[in-house]
Design a protein around this motif. Structure first.
Motif, PDB file in Angstrom:
ATOM      1  N   HIS A 218       0.987  -1.248  -0.170  1.00 33.98           N
ATOM      2  CA  HIS A 218       0.068  -0.055   0.097  1.00 33.98           C
ATOM      3  C   HIS A 218       0.735   1.106   0.051  1.00 33.98           C
ATOM      4  O   HIS A 218       1.838   1.224   0.599  1.00 33.98           O
ATOM      5  N   ARG A 219       0.413   2.151  -0.743  1.00 37.20           N
ATOM      6  CA  ARG A 219       1.490   3.434  -0.701  1.00 37.20           C
ATOM      7  C   ARG A 219       1.388   4.223   0.513  1.00 37.20           C
ATOM      8  O   ARG A 219       2.276   5.296   0.854  1.00 37.20           O
ATOM      9  N   ASN A 220       0.446   3.861   1.177  1.00 43.13           N
ATOM     10  CA  ASN A 220       0.803   4.471   2.766  1.00 43.13           C
ATOM     11  C   ASN A 220       1.247   3.626   3.656  1.00 43.13           C
ATOM     12  O   ASN A 220       0.536   2.464   3.888  1.00 43.13           O
ATOM     13  N   ALA A 221       2.461   3.995   4.304  1.00 41.70           N
ATOM     14  CA  ALA A 221       3.357   3.172   5.128  1.00 41.70           C
ATOM     15  C   ALA A 221       2.351   2.477   6.264  1.00 41.70           C
ATOM     16  O   ALA A 221       2.529   1.202   6.661  1.00 41.70           O
ATOM     17  N   TRP A 222       1.664   3.215   6.863  1.00 41.35           N
ATOM     18  CA  TRP A 222       0.781   2.826   8.023  1.00 41.35           C
ATOM     19  C   TRP A 222      -0.459   1.693   7.563  1.00 41.35           C
ATOM     20  O   TRP A 222      -0.390   0.621   8.301  1.00 41.35           O
ATOM     21  N   VAL A 223      -0.884   1.940   6.619  1.00 43.81           N
ATOM     22  CA  VAL A 223      -1.834   0.902   5.901  1.00 43.81           C
ATOM     23  C   VAL A 223      -1.241  -0.040   5.277  1.00 43.81           C
ATOM     24  O   VAL A 223      -1.732  -1.251   5.614  1.00 43.81           O
ATOM     25  N   ASN A 224      -0.156  -0.020   5.102  1.00 42.22           N
ATOM     26  CA  ASN A 224       0.792  -1.100   4.431  1.00 42.22           C
ATOM     27  C   ASN A 224       1.140  -2.227   5.727  1.00 42.22           C
ATOM     28  O   ASN A 224       1.318  -3.361   5.667  1.00 42.22           O
ATOM     29  N   ALA A 225       1.520  -1.482   6.978  1.00 35.07           N
ATOM     30  CA  ALA A 225       2.096  -2.394   7.920  1.00 35.07           C
ATOM     31  C   ALA A 225       0.571  -2.987   8.441  1.00 35.07           C
ATOM     32  O   ALA A 225       0.847  -4.061   9.133  1.00 35.07           O
ATOM     33  N   LEU A 226      -0.506  -2.256   8.448  1.00 32.34           N
ATOM     34  CA  LEU A 226      -1.806  -3.095   8.890  1.00 32.34           C
ATOM     35  C   LEU A 226      -2.071  -4.081   8.270  1.00 32.34           C
ATOM     36  O   LEU A 226      -2.421  -5.203   8.598  1.00 32.34           O
ATOM     37  N   LEU A 227      -1.911  -3.992   6.685  1.00 31.74           N
ATOM     38  CA  LEU A 227      -2.150  -5.023   5.834  1.00 31.74           C
ATOM     39  C   LEU A 227      -1.240  -6.141   6.158  1.00 31.74           C
ATOM     40  O   LEU A 227      -1.661  -7.239   5.986  1.00 31.74           O
ATOM     41  N   LYS A 228      -0.201  -5.912   6.473  1.00 30.93           N
ATOM     42  CA  LYS A 228       0.922  -6.973   6.644  1.00 30.93           C
ATOM     43  C   LYS A 228       0.405  -7.901   7.907  1.00 30.93           C
ATOM     44  O   LYS A 228       0.425  -9.027   7.747  1.00 30.93           O
ATOM     45  N   ARG A 229      -0.126  -7.177   8.826  1.00 28.70           N
ATOM     46  CA  ARG A 229      -0.718  -8.003   9.904  1.00 28.70           C
ATOM     47  C   ARG A 229      -2.112  -8.851   9.658  1.00 28.70           C
ATOM     48  O   ARG A 229      -2.113  -9.714  10.111  1.00 28.70           O
ATOM     49  N   LEU A 230      -2.757  -8.114   8.654  1.00 29.75           N
ATOM     50  CA  LEU A 230      -3.689  -8.967   8.143  1.00 29.75           C
ATOM     51  C   LEU A 230      -3.673  -9.764   6.886  1.00 29.75           C
ATOM     52  O   LEU A 230      -4.581 -10.147   6.246  1.00 29.75           O
ATOM     53  N   SER A 231      -2.484 -10.192   6.559  1.00 23.69           N
ATOM     54  CA  SER A 231      -2.052 -10.848   5.306  1.00 23.69           C
ATOM     55  C   SER A 231      -2.650 -12.323   5.086  1.00 23.69           C
ATOM     56  O   SER A 231      -2.817 -12.766   4.124  1.00 23.69           O
ATOM     57  N   PHE A 232      -3.056 -12.771   6.570  1.00 15.99           N
ATOM     58  CA  PHE A 232      -3.695 -14.054   6.319  1.00 15.99           C
ATOM     59  C   PHE A 232      -5.074 -13.953   5.511  1.00 15.99           C
ATOM     60  O   PHE A 232      -5.537 -15.235   5.052  1.00 15.99           O
ATOM     61  N   LEU A 233      -5.590 -12.732   5.758  1.00  8.43           N
ATOM     62  CA  LEU A 233      -6.951 -12.718   4.994  1.00  8.43           C
ATOM     63  C   LEU A 233      -6.772 -12.855   3.422  1.00  8.43           C
ATOM     64  O   LEU A 233      -7.523 -13.141   2.709  1.00  8.43           O
ATOM     65  N   LEU A 234      -5.424 -12.774   3.045  1.00  7.98           N
ATOM     66  CA  LEU A 234      -5.191 -12.775   1.525  1.00  7.98           C
ATOM     67  C   LEU A 234      -4.483 -14.003   1.101  1.00  7.98           C
ATOM     68  O   LEU A 234      -4.270 -14.256   0.065  1.00  7.98           O
TER      69      LEU A 234
END
Length: 328
Positions: free
Chosen positions: A304-320
């Motif tokens: 994600h181009r937003n670093a904070w959102v990218n960090a959150l998505l990394k934690r939620l990567s199991f959903l992907l």
């Protein structure tokens, strides 16, 4: 000097020897699949093309890879706008030409202008994508087919497959190069039935897809009397067959074991025509392992181009990542 150009279609010579190459990409583009925007980047050095990278843009529901249940329903309304490198209908992502970190970052800089989330769909684990999150994708089952394939099978497996195929013996089987126009609408109806019964739904094809891709395809068609009740779309070269889409009448599919019949007929066609490899496509892994397929692992990269959102998505990567139930 390195430059990048955005074009609406892949060049005609993109992966020209692959059945899922440029001609298929262009046919898919002409079909105008709803909710997908397709394009392609051409990267040049000193005005000479060095890289061709197809991409598409869609809103990806966050629950796409989740099994049916409460959480899937709860997250059903949340979708992320994503710019993917790859193709909606191809299980393996392909970039033709140079894939250096410099080239990929130039592509990424353009993709970030199109969507806040950039992803590479169905690639191997070796792409040089610094600061991208990498998650496991759906494995691709590939079956190698020596001329004596049937004789090499264990007796128990061979007997089981013959029994499955026998259930469809009373049906009329038709193999065609292309799709006769009189069957176009029925093929679409059968596709819709199968799509509606699938746990993972990444795309929703339209009638135009089957019309535009017909000249590139071989079809296996099963009829009960005059009624078409099952089809299998195949893309073939002398080396490989891609199993694209299957459609079945779900009121009759179990009685005739249509899924197995359609898959086994693809094997028979390959053996007859000297095609030595089948890419069976993702999901329904139990049967594909049963016939001897090897699983080729794929990975999806995202940032994600937003670093904070990218960090959150990394934690939620199991959903992907695919659920364990989807790998059986």
């Amino acid at each position: 000097m390195i430059t990048i150009e955005r074009v609406s279609q892949v060049p005609e010579d993109f992966l020209v020897d692959n059945p899922e190459g440029g001609a298929f990409y262009r046919a898919y583009g002409r079909a105008g699949i709803p909710d997908f925007e397709l394009g392609c980047f051409i990267v040049k050095r000193a005005s000479r093309p060095v890289t061709t990278a197809p991409f598409f843009i869609m809103k990806l529901p966050l629950n796409t890879m989740m099994p049916p249940g409460f959480l899937k329903t709860l997250l059903g309304r949340i979708a992320l706008r994503v710019a993917f490198v790859g193709h909606p209908s191809a299980d393996v992502g392909r970039i033709q030409g140079e894939q250096s970190a410099e080239v990929l970052e130039l592509i990424n800089s353009e993709l970030r202008k199109l969507a806040p989330l950039v992803s590479y769909k169905g690639f191997d684990g070796s792409l040089g994508l610094a600061k991208f999150n990498k998650v496991i994708g759906l494995p691709v089952p590939v079956l190698n087919l020596p001329p004596d394939y049937w004789n090499r099978l264990k007796h128990k497996v061979r007997t089981d497959l013959k029994r499955k195929l026998k259930a469809s013996a009373g049906l009329r089987l038709l193999e065609t190069d292309g799709l006769p126009k009189e069957h176009l609408q029925r093929v679409y109806e059968l596709y819709r039935q199968t799509c509606d019964n699938a746990d993972i739904q990444f795309e929703q094809l339209n009638v135009a897809y089957f019309r535009e891709s017909a000249p590139l395809s071989k079809y296996v068609l099963y009829f009960e009397g005059d009624l078409l009740i099952g089809f299998h779309q195949l893309l073939c070269s002398k080396q490989i067959m891609y199993c694209k889409y299957i459609g079945m009448d779900y009121g009759k599919s179990r009685q005739y074991k249509l899924y197995f019949a359609l898959m086994l007929q693809a094997i028979n066609i390959c053996i007859r025509d000297g095609i030595r490899q089948i890419d069976f496509g993702v999901t329904s892994y139990a049967f594909k392992r049963h016939v001897g397929s090897e699983m080729h692992q794929t990975f999806n990269y995202f940032q994600h181009r937003n670093a904070w959102v990218n960090a959150l998505l990394k934690r939620l990567s199991f959903l992907l990542e695919p659920d364990e139930s989807e790998l059986r």
